[in-house]
Write an enzyme that holds these catalytic residues in place. Structure first.
Site, short mmCIF file in Angstrom:
data_model
loop_
_atom_site.label_atom_id
_atom_site.label_comp_id
_atom_site.label_asym_id
_atom_site.label_seq_id
_atom_site.Cartn_x
_atom_site.Cartn_y
_atom_site.Cartn_z
N ARG A 27 0.82 -1.22 0.00
CA ARG A 27 0.00 0.00 0.00
C ARG A 27 0.85 1.27 0.00
O ARG A 27 0.34 2.38 -0.18
CB ARG A 27 -0.92 0.02 1.23
CG ARG A 27 -1.86 -1.14 1.32
CD ARG A 27 -2.67 -1.07 2.58
NE ARG A 27 -3.54 0.08 2.56
CZ ARG A 27 -4.75 0.10 2.02
NH1 ARG A 27 -5.24 -0.99 1.46
NH2 ARG A 27 -5.48 1.19 2.04
N TRP A 75 3.01 5.93 2.02
CA TRP A 75 3.20 6.43 0.66
C TRP A 75 3.03 7.93 0.78
O TRP A 75 1.94 8.43 1.04
CB TRP A 75 2.15 5.84 -0.28
CG TRP A 75 2.36 6.18 -1.72
CD1 TRP A 75 3.16 5.52 -2.61
CD2 TRP A 75 1.78 7.28 -2.43
NE1 TRP A 75 3.10 6.14 -3.83
CE2 TRP A 75 2.27 7.21 -3.75
CE3 TRP A 75 0.89 8.30 -2.09
CZ2 TRP A 75 1.90 8.13 -4.74
CZ3 TRP A 75 0.53 9.22 -3.07
CH2 TRP A 75 1.03 9.12 -4.37
N ASN A 101 -4.13 6.83 7.71
CA ASN A 101 -4.17 6.62 6.26
C ASN A 101 -5.27 7.52 5.72
O ASN A 101 -6.42 7.40 6.15
CB ASN A 101 -4.48 5.15 5.95
CG ASN A 101 -4.75 4.92 4.47
OD1 ASN A 101 -4.20 5.63 3.63
ND2 ASN A 101 -5.57 3.94 4.17
N GLY A 102 -4.92 8.41 4.80
CA GLY A 102 -5.91 9.32 4.23
C GLY A 102 -5.31 10.70 4.12
O GLY A 102 -4.08 10.86 4.16
N GLU A 481 -3.19 -1.23 -22.09
CA GLU A 481 -2.81 -1.92 -20.85
C GLU A 481 -1.38 -2.47 -20.96
O GLU A 481 -0.62 -2.45 -19.99
CB GLU A 481 -3.83 -3.04 -20.56
CG GLU A 481 -3.48 -3.99 -19.43
CD GLU A 481 -3.34 -3.33 -18.06
OE1 GLU A 481 -3.57 -2.12 -17.93
OE2 GLU A 481 -2.95 -4.05 -17.11
N LYS A 485 1.67 -1.64 -18.32
CA LYS A 485 2.43 -2.68 -17.61
C LYS A 485 3.92 -2.43 -17.81
O LYS A 485 4.70 -2.49 -16.86
CB LYS A 485 2.09 -4.10 -18.13
CG LYS A 485 0.77 -4.66 -17.69
CD LYS A 485 0.73 -5.14 -16.26
CE LYS A 485 0.24 -4.14 -15.29
NZ LYS A 485 -1.09 -3.67 -15.29
N GLU A 488 5.12 0.87 -15.89
CA GLU A 488 5.06 0.94 -14.42
C GLU A 488 6.05 0.01 -13.72
O GLU A 488 6.51 0.33 -12.64
CB GLU A 488 3.64 0.76 -13.89
CG GLU A 488 3.10 -0.64 -13.84
CD GLU A 488 1.72 -0.71 -13.15
OE1 GLU A 488 0.90 -1.49 -13.62
OE2 GLU A 488 1.49 -0.01 -12.15
N LYS A 603 -0.26 0.33 -4.21
CA LYS A 603 -1.31 -0.52 -4.75
C LYS A 603 -2.67 0.16 -4.74
O LYS A 603 -3.42 0.09 -5.70
CB LYS A 603 -1.36 -1.81 -3.92
CG LYS A 603 -2.39 -2.81 -4.38
CD LYS A 603 -1.94 -3.50 -5.63
CE LYS A 603 -2.94 -4.50 -6.14
NZ LYS A 603 -2.68 -4.80 -7.57
O1 M6R Z 1 -7.80 -0.64 -7.22
P1 M6R Z 1 -8.15 -0.05 -8.52
O2 M6R Z 1 -8.48 -1.08 -9.57
O3 M6R Z 1 -9.23 1.01 -8.45
O4 M6R Z 1 -6.83 0.68 -9.02
C1 M6R Z 1 -6.82 1.46 -10.17
C2 M6R Z 1 -5.41 1.77 -10.59
O5 M6R Z 1 -4.74 2.48 -9.60
C3 M6R Z 1 -4.61 0.50 -10.89
O6 M6R Z 1 -5.23 -0.27 -11.88
C4 M6R Z 1 -3.18 0.86 -11.36
O7 M6R Z 1 -3.23 1.50 -12.59
C5 M6R Z 1 -2.32 -0.41 -11.41
N1 M6R Z 1 -1.11 -0.19 -10.69
C6 M6R Z 1 -1.94 -0.80 -12.79
O8 M6R Z 1 -1.20 -1.97 -12.79
#
Ligand code: M6R
Length: 608
Positions: A27, A75, A101-102, A481, A485, A488, A603
């Site tokens: 996280r 984070w 957190n927030g 997508e 990948k 990132e 995440k």
């Molecule tokens: O938890 P979520 O599906 O809402 O997250 C959305 C994006 O933050 C998430 O898909 C992000 O782009 C990933 N790290 C991509 O691999």
């Protein structure tokens, strides 16, 4: 963004807090800390960097005795990832410690007021105001004080608070950030996510927004903002602990890539019955589809790209207009949405702040919200009118893989079901498509098995400065997508283009040895994409084509070929993405990147 954990019980707290933080590290992982109650003192340990640094500093918790405490993995939002900005934050006299957190949106105003009253701030964080407010309003009763302080805060928070006066009690509060209570025997817990709790207990209380909990070793009391006790259901969670472990794989990402056939199968099979699609998800069967004149799909990141791929299925099978909108944009777009809009919200975590905001905005305009979510009991699942869970199990790697393919699976099921209900598909076509959809887990397995040379291809491409991904229609959705990948986890600049757009500008970037990944699985558009491959080849590009068995023409134009199994075009993205996940993984591995925890990312993006 950020993970918090708390414990009170008969055991040493620090090792339990550290283990919990390791589970939550996905996280956020730029700094971490724990505060442990030691008699009537709070002992604080904070580090910059990973939880491993904190384990080292505390000798795996052995150097920090005590039976209650709180922990945090960060984070950074407000203030750099330094030791001073790491949580827990303490009051000036060392009597209180908190983790958060927030985001506290009114922290600047509160900080000014507190500074005028003589409070000294050590950090640049928004969080520190909370601990000073607790100190200021403390009346000998921590529970009442936390309620009072929460009423002053604007923004989002999952809070854990300890006070030196009461060394066995931990108080927690929740608003718009996830928080769960773990109910044990002679010991109790809280955490941002169930993965941190399942090694100790499977009895979980999901706190709702505006709720608080007073947690002692003997009991958990949940109460509302008036201080009144609330009776909460204890949910028994069946998650397999091993699902949140690497299970022999070098990285969670690779394990999760390999889990996709099972995850897609689990997501699909409970909804297939007697040759039909039957939802086991509350309310869905009664949905009046004829009342909708359009579908709006909203999400962020990969979930948005799943929506881009799913759009083709809805448009083709239901003949209903579909808009796919980035949640971070939609929330501010004054969207043209009313009660005739079906809003489909995609989110693995169910906690993405922009997605939640976009969803609330659209619902306030009358849209019916159907969420597709992986984390049970998450905020998005709770807000939505209808929820369909993707049964992918815990996804730990920051880069989503099984989250994405299970989202696609639900979108395909939904489009097919709606197409039939709306009378756009006759029985014969429906049955044919359903049979094809049922083969998805096998097609994904085949896509995993048929490309043992991807690690070798990664050696060829890993030093590229940039990689372009091109495709048309469903192939374009996969290109989006695939490029995400790659960037990132490998940090290589990667861009996706609709292949037909190349000549409108992008082709100027193509020169000798520029890698271009050409997605070419959409049978109806293959000829067109092959023309685009020829155009980039003519300008010196090195082309890696992804296509289905049997498309021989590509062999003569591409430099390298990755094959995927032939599937119905509307469902093709799920198998087609597999080699791109593997390519990104092996390129990142070649480059020595931290695959499960890429730099600057987390995440779950619970901040705007
Ligand atoms: O938890 P979520 O599906 O809402 O997250 C959305 C994006 O933050 C998430 O898909 C992000 O782009 C990933 N790290 C991509 O691999």
């Amino acid at each position: 963004m950020c993970g918090i954990v708390g414990y009170t019980g008969n055991h040493e707290a620090a090792p339990i807090l550290l283990e919990g933080l390791k589970k939550l590290e996905y996280r956020g992982y730029d700094s971490a800390g724990i505060a442990v109650m030691n008699g009537n003192a709070i002992s604080l340990n904070k580090v910059s960097g990973r939880i491993s640094n904190l384990c080292e500093k505390t000798d795996d918790g052995k150097a920090t005795p005590g039976h209650a405490g709180i922990g945090h993995t960060r984070w950074a939002t407000h203030g750099a990832p330094t030791v001073v900005n790491a949580h827990p934050h303490m009051s000036n006299d060392g009597k209180f410690a908190i983790v958060h957190n927030g985001i506290i949106e009114n922290y600047l105003l509160l900080r000014d007021e507190l500074q005028q009253k003589g409070y000294h701030f050590n950090s640049q964080t928004d969080t520190e105001v909370v601990v000073h407010l607790i100190d200021m309003y403390y009346n000998g009763n921590l529970k009442d004080t936390v309620i009072k302080v929460a009423s002053i805060l604007q923004g989002s928070y999952a809070l854990g608070v300890v006070c030196a006066d009461d060394p066995e009690t931990v108080v927690a509060a929740k608003k718009s950030s996830p928080l769960l209570i773990g109910v044990g025997n002679g010991e109790n817990y809280f955490a941002s996510d169930v993965t941190a709790l399942v090694p100790y207990t499977r009895d979980i209380i999901y706190l709702d927004d505006g709720e608080f909990a007073e947690i002692t070793r003997e009991k958990v009391v949940v109460f509302d903002s008036t201080g009144k006790d609330i009776s909460k259901e204890i949910n028994h969670v069946n998650w397999d602990i091993q699902a949140a472990e690497k299970g022999g794989y070098e990285h969670f990402m690779l394990k999760e890539i390999m889990e996709q056939p099972n995850a897609v199968n689990a997501t699909m099979t409970t909804r297939l019955k007697d040759g039909d699609i039957v939802w086991d998800d509350p309310g869905l069967d009664a949905l009046d589809l004829s009342s909708f004149n359009k579908i709006v799909i909203t999400a962020c990141g990969s979930a948005y790209y799943a929506g881009c791929a799913g759009r083709y299925a809805f448009e083709q099978l239901c003949r209903i207009p579909v808009q796919v909108e980035l949640a971070s944009e939609l929330r501010y777009n004054d969207p043209i949405i009313d009660e005739h809009t079906l809003l489909i919200v995609l989110s693995q975590s169910g906690e993405t702040a922009d997605t939640i905001a976009a969803m609330r905005e659209c619902m306030s305009r009358g849209a019916s919200a159907l969420s597709i979510v992986n984390v049970v009991g998450s905020t998005i699942a709770k807000i939505a009118d209808y929820t369909i869970y993707t049964w992918a199990g815990p996804e730990i790697a920051v880069a989503t893989t099984k989250g994405y393919t299970t989202q696609l699976t639900v979108l395909y099921l939904l489009a097919l079901w709606m197409g039939k209900k709306l009378g756009k598909l006759d029985d014969e076509r429906f049955n044919l498509l359903l049979e094809s959809l049922k083969t998805l887990p096998d097609s994904i397995q085949e896509a995993l098995d048929m490309n043992p040379m991807i690690p070798e291809l990664a050696k060829k491409y890993h030093q590229a400065k940039a990689v372009f991904f091109i495709g048309r229609n469903t192939d374009y959705a996969v290109a989006l997508e695939g490029a995400l990948k790659m960037k990132e986890i490998s940090y290589i600049h990667a861009e996706s283009y609709a292949a037909g757009e190349l000549k409108h500008g992008t082709i100027a970037l193509i020169d000798d040895h520029q890698p271009v990944v050409a997605l070419c699985c959409n049978a109806g558009l293959q000829e067109k994409t092959i023309s685009n491959i020829v155009e980039v080849k003519a300008r010196g590009a090195e082309v890696l084509a992804v296509t289905c068995k049997g498309s021989e023409e590509i062999v003569s134009v591409a430099d390298d070929i990755i094959y995927v199994p032939q599937t119905e075009t509307v469902f093709s993205a799920a198998a087609e993405i597999i080699p791109l996940q593997l390519l990104a993984y092996y390129v990142a591995k070649e480059n020595g990147c931290d695959i499960d925890k890429p730099k600057n990312l987390a995440k779950s993006v619970t901040v705007e």
